[in-house]
Design an enzyme around this catalytic site. Structure first.
Site, PDB file in Angstrom:
ATOM      1  N   HIS A   1      33.164  35.716  84.946  1.00 43.95           N
ATOM      2  CA  HIS A   1      32.239  36.443  85.816  1.00 43.95           C
ATOM      3  C   HIS A   1      32.897  37.713  86.350  1.00 43.95           C
ATOM      4  O   HIS A   1      34.107  37.912  86.200  1.00 43.95           O
ATOM      5  CB  HIS A   1      31.752  35.573  86.988  1.00 43.95           C
ATOM      6  CG  HIS A   1      32.819  35.140  87.953  1.00 43.95           C
ATOM      7  ND1 HIS A   1      33.482  33.933  87.837  1.00 43.95           N
ATOM      8  CD2 HIS A   1      33.344  35.738  89.053  1.00 43.95           C
ATOM      9  CE1 HIS A   1      34.355  33.818  88.826  1.00 43.95           C
ATOM     10  NE2 HIS A   1      34.289  34.910  89.576  1.00 43.95           N
TER      11      HIS A   1
ATOM     12  N   HIS B   1      31.408  50.269  86.581  1.00 39.20           N
ATOM     13  CA  HIS B   1      30.071  49.698  86.475  1.00 39.20           C
ATOM     14  C   HIS B   1      30.116  48.368  85.730  1.00 39.20           C
ATOM     15  O   HIS B   1      31.123  48.022  85.123  1.00 39.20           O
ATOM     16  CB  HIS B   1      29.130  50.652  85.722  1.00 39.20           C
ATOM     17  CG  HIS B   1      29.589  50.995  84.338  1.00 39.20           C
ATOM     18  ND1 HIS B   1      30.206  52.186  84.024  1.00 39.20           N
ATOM     19  CD2 HIS B   1      29.530  50.308  83.150  1.00 39.20           C
ATOM     20  CE1 HIS B   1      30.512  52.218  82.736  1.00 39.20           C
ATOM     21  NE2 HIS B   1      30.105  51.082  82.182  1.00 39.20           N
TER      22      HIS B   1
ATOM     23  N   GLU C   1      28.729  37.450  90.110  1.00 36.73           N
ATOM     24  CA  GLU C   1      28.944  36.766  91.384  1.00 36.73           C
ATOM     25  C   GLU C   1      28.656  37.731  92.528  1.00 36.73           C
ATOM     26  O   GLU C   1      29.311  38.769  92.649  1.00 36.73           O
ATOM     27  CB  GLU C   1      30.370  36.249  91.496  1.00 36.73           C
ATOM     28  CG  GLU C   1      30.661  35.583  92.845  1.00 36.73           C
ATOM     29  CD  GLU C   1      32.126  35.210  93.033  1.00 36.73           C
ATOM     30  OE1 GLU C   1      32.461  34.707  94.134  1.00 36.73           O
ATOM     31  OE2 GLU C   1      32.930  35.425  92.106  1.00 36.73           O
TER      32      GLU C   1
ATOM     33  N   GLU D   1      24.981  50.038  83.996  1.00 38.00           N
ATOM     34  CA  GLU D   1      24.654  50.724  82.756  1.00 38.00           C
ATOM     35  C   GLU D   1      23.742  49.832  81.916  1.00 38.00           C
ATOM     36  O   GLU D   1      23.920  48.612  81.879  1.00 38.00           O
ATOM     37  CB  GLU D   1      25.929  51.037  81.971  1.00 38.00           C
ATOM     38  CG  GLU D   1      25.690  51.787  80.669  1.00 38.00           C
ATOM     39  CD  GLU D   1      26.956  52.031  79.861  1.00 38.00           C
ATOM     40  OE1 GLU D   1      26.914  52.870  78.946  1.00 38.00           O
ATOM     41  OE2 GLU D   1      27.974  51.365  80.157  1.00 38.00           O
TER      42      GLU D   1
END
Length: 256
Positions: free
Chosen positions: A7, A75, A57, A122
């Site tokens: 994550h 990003h 998360e 993005e």
């Protein structure tokens, strides 16, 4: 070392607003939640995401907190079908998402939006993976050789085939385990040639690597001279943290 990315963590100022944004616009669903005395963690991802796909998360610290995004983190990138970039962006605009960088301004190769806290997202074209699933997370590094060496030596990650983009003023390198499925998240290292330095900020938290055995993985990292930031014992053997050469936090975590 085994392990794909599990994550990426970001901090949010209003949990309900952030949950509504990701669930409404990216069709994310809650994959897990951890309620503590002072904070709440919520893990999100699209329905049908790959078993080796990464979740997002959201960390909400209870009380009134504000965060600085900084520029050391860039990003997250989410996938849409190859022929659906403009359609997907138009849908977000119709839903009231702020127009940040549309497909035309990006050569119709990708586009960008921002979440309620200003984290950049993005939108990339991919012919694999669930729609809106996380394709990669981008971080900025001050020395490309050091960054590539860190992920290669410490984690045994490899530069992905066709994953290098060298332009006139910057380079991008995509790193992941050599045998990672294409649906897994990659880490994009962005190196700007002008020698700039970056501010970490606190709006971003960490990337997490999923390992089979936490103690064994930690021992390997210590042998390879990774920073001893938060060892397994200090985290009740639930997880551990190291840092890369620029100070980006990297969590080690096990999953059943």
């Amino acid at each position: 070392m085994d392990g794909t990315f599990d994550h990426v963590m970001i901090r949010v100022e209003d949990l309900e607003e952030s949950l509504d944004w990701y669930q409404t616009h990216l069709n994310y669903e809650e994959k897990g939640r951890w309620e503590a005395d002072t904070f709440t963690n919520v893990f999100l991802g699209p329905e049908g995401m790959h078993e080796d796909g990464a979740t997002l998360e959201l960390t909400y610290n209870h009380g009134d907190h504000t965060y600085e995004i900084g520029d050391a983190w860039g990003h997250i990138a989410v996938r849409v079908p190859e022929d659906a970039l403009q359609e997907s962006y138009d849908q977000l605009m119709e839903e009231g998402v702020e127009d940040y960088r549309d497909p035309e301004s990006c050569g119709n190769r990708y586009a960008f939006v921002k979440d309620p806290d200003g984290h950049e997202i993005e939108i990339v074209k991919r012919d694999y993976g669930a729609k809106w699933s996380i394709d990669h997370t981008m971080i900025r590094v001050e020395d490309a050789d050091e960054a590539l060496g860190y992920w290669t030596r410490k984690f045994e990650y490899a530069e992905q085939p066709s994953g290098r983009w060298e332009a006139d003023s910057f380079s991008n390198y995509f790193m992941a385990p050599e045998d990672a499925p294409k649906e897994a998240m990659r880490l994009e290292l962005t190196y700007n040639y002008d020698g700039r330095e970056y501010t970490m900020g606190d709006g971003w938290g960490h990337v997490a690597v999923r390992v089979d055995d936490l103690d064994d993985a930690w021992e390997q990292l210590m042998t390879r001279e990774a920073p001893d930031y938060r060892d397994p014992e200090s985290c009740d053997h639930n997880y551990a943290f190291t840092k890369d050469q620029d100070g980006h936090e990297v969590e080690l975590i096990t999953r059943e």
